[in-house]
Design a protein around this motif. Structure first.
Motif, mmCIF file in Angstrom:
data_model
loop_
_atom_site.group_PDB
_atom_site.id
_atom_site.type_symbol
_atom_site.label_atom_id
_atom_site.label_comp_id
_atom_site.label_asym_id
_atom_site.label_seq_id
_atom_site.Cartn_x
_atom_site.Cartn_y
_atom_site.Cartn_z
ATOM 1 N N GLY A 22 0.784 -1.233 0.000
ATOM 2 C CA GLY A 22 0.000 0.000 0.000
ATOM 3 C C GLY A 22 0.813 1.279 0.000
ATOM 4 O O GLY A 22 0.251 2.374 -0.027
ATOM 5 N N VAL A 24 2.650 2.798 -2.312
ATOM 6 C CA VAL A 24 2.450 3.669 -3.476
ATOM 7 C C VAL A 24 1.157 4.465 -3.327
ATOM 8 O O VAL A 24 1.128 5.662 -3.602
ATOM 9 C CB VAL A 24 2.459 2.867 -4.799
ATOM 10 N N ASP A 25 0.096 3.815 -2.858
ATOM 11 C CA ASP A 25 -1.165 4.535 -2.668
ATOM 12 C C ASP A 25 -1.026 5.624 -1.606
ATOM 13 O O ASP A 25 -1.519 6.742 -1.780
ATOM 14 C CB ASP A 25 -2.288 3.570 -2.286
ATOM 15 N N ARG A 28 1.241 8.439 -3.087
ATOM 16 C CA ARG A 28 0.919 8.941 -4.425
ATOM 17 C C ARG A 28 0.831 10.466 -4.506
ATOM 18 O O ARG A 28 1.376 11.046 -5.457
ATOM 19 C CB ARG A 28 -0.354 8.297 -4.965
ATOM 20 N N TRP A 43 2.608 4.432 -11.702
ATOM 21 C CA TRP A 43 2.297 4.302 -10.265
ATOM 22 C C TRP A 43 1.346 3.132 -10.052
ATOM 23 O O TRP A 43 1.471 2.396 -9.071
ATOM 24 C CB TRP A 43 1.707 5.594 -9.700
ATOM 25 N N ASP A 44 0.385 2.951 -10.967
ATOM 26 C CA ASP A 44 -0.539 1.822 -10.852
ATOM 27 C C ASP A 44 0.206 0.490 -10.917
ATOM 28 O O ASP A 44 -0.095 -0.431 -10.164
ATOM 29 C CB ASP A 44 -1.598 1.872 -11.956
ATOM 30 N N ARG A 47 2.041 -0.543 -7.637
ATOM 31 C CA ARG A 47 1.243 -0.831 -6.439
ATOM 32 C C ARG A 47 1.465 -2.271 -5.999
ATOM 33 O O ARG A 47 1.538 -3.175 -6.814
ATOM 34 C CB ARG A 47 -0.232 -0.596 -6.729
ATOM 35 N N SER A 49 0.126 -5.031 -2.897
ATOM 36 C CA SER A 49 -0.735 -5.301 -1.740
ATOM 37 C C SER A 49 0.120 -5.872 -0.607
ATOM 38 O O SER A 49 1.221 -6.384 -0.847
ATOM 39 C CB SER A 49 -1.831 -6.299 -2.112
ATOM 40 N N PRO A 164 -3.873 -5.052 -5.209
ATOM 41 C CA PRO A 164 -4.271 -4.087 -4.172
ATOM 42 C C PRO A 164 -5.727 -3.673 -4.380
ATOM 43 O O PRO A 164 -6.203 -3.591 -5.516
ATOM 44 C CB PRO A 164 -3.323 -2.906 -4.386
ATOM 45 N N SER A 168 -6.620 3.754 -8.088
ATOM 46 C CA SER A 168 -5.588 4.738 -8.386
ATOM 47 C C SER A 168 -5.797 6.041 -7.637
ATOM 48 O O SER A 168 -6.722 6.789 -7.920
ATOM 49 C CB SER A 168 -5.544 4.998 -9.889
#
Length: 172
Positions: A22, A24-25, A28, A43-44, A47, A49, A164, A168
């Motif tokens: 998580g 990257v989320d 972001r 970025w997607d 990601r 999980s 994840p 986005s």
């Protein structure tokens, strides 16, 4: 010192296990602000999980445990052990570069300079003091295979674990 590779890896990867899923989320907004030229699809794709992080770290743990065992059984002379040791040490620089590039915390950046780099330096010094010659081919291979090995672990994890759940940029 050969089993120390596994111990140092475990300390370092515990930080990654606690923070990678998580990340990257969560990062972001900062990533977008500091790296606006990077397309959203990148970025997607980055990601991960928590389940994927756990699987990838576990797979790399098996590699590091095997390398440490080979190192222990050969007194540090194993090419596999030496390749893993140099790859482990070199990847500390990658963590620091990521943090500089993203201008903030990235998973693993705390233990990279505090555990990874000092352990690797110490282990090489101990090997040298014990008369173990560094196998330059093994160390070159270790450096060259670092990214592909990590990428393979993550690719397998992506196949085995769910993607994840947040979309986005939803959690930020």
């Amino acid at each position: 010192m050969t089993w120390g590779l596994l111990a140092a890896w475990a300390v370092h990867d515990s930080e990654e296990l606690a923070t990678m899923g998580g990340w990257v989320d969560r990062a972001r907004p900062r990533l977008r602000a500091h790296l606006p030229w990077v397309p959203e699809r990148v970025w997607d794709r980055l990601r991960v999980s928590p389940a994927q992080a756990g699987i990838a770290i576990g797979l790399m743990g098996a590699v590091m445990a095997t390398a440490a065992a080979r190192g222990a059984s050969t007194g540090g002379r194993s090419r596999f052990y030496q390749a893993a040791l140099v790859g482990f040490g070199a990847h500390a620089g990658g963590h620091l570069a990521q943090a500089v590039l993203t201008r903030g915390y990235t998973p693993g950046v705390v233990t990279a300079p505090l555990v990874v780099a000092p352990f690797s330096w110490w282990a090489w010094r101990r090997l040298g003091a014990a008369g173990v010659r560094r196998d330059d081919r093994a160390t070159a291979v270790g450096a060259a295979l670092l990214l592909p090995a990590a990428a393979l672990c993550h690719a397998v994890a992506r196949r085995l674990a769910p993607a994840p759940t947040s979309s986005s940029g939803d959690s930020g």
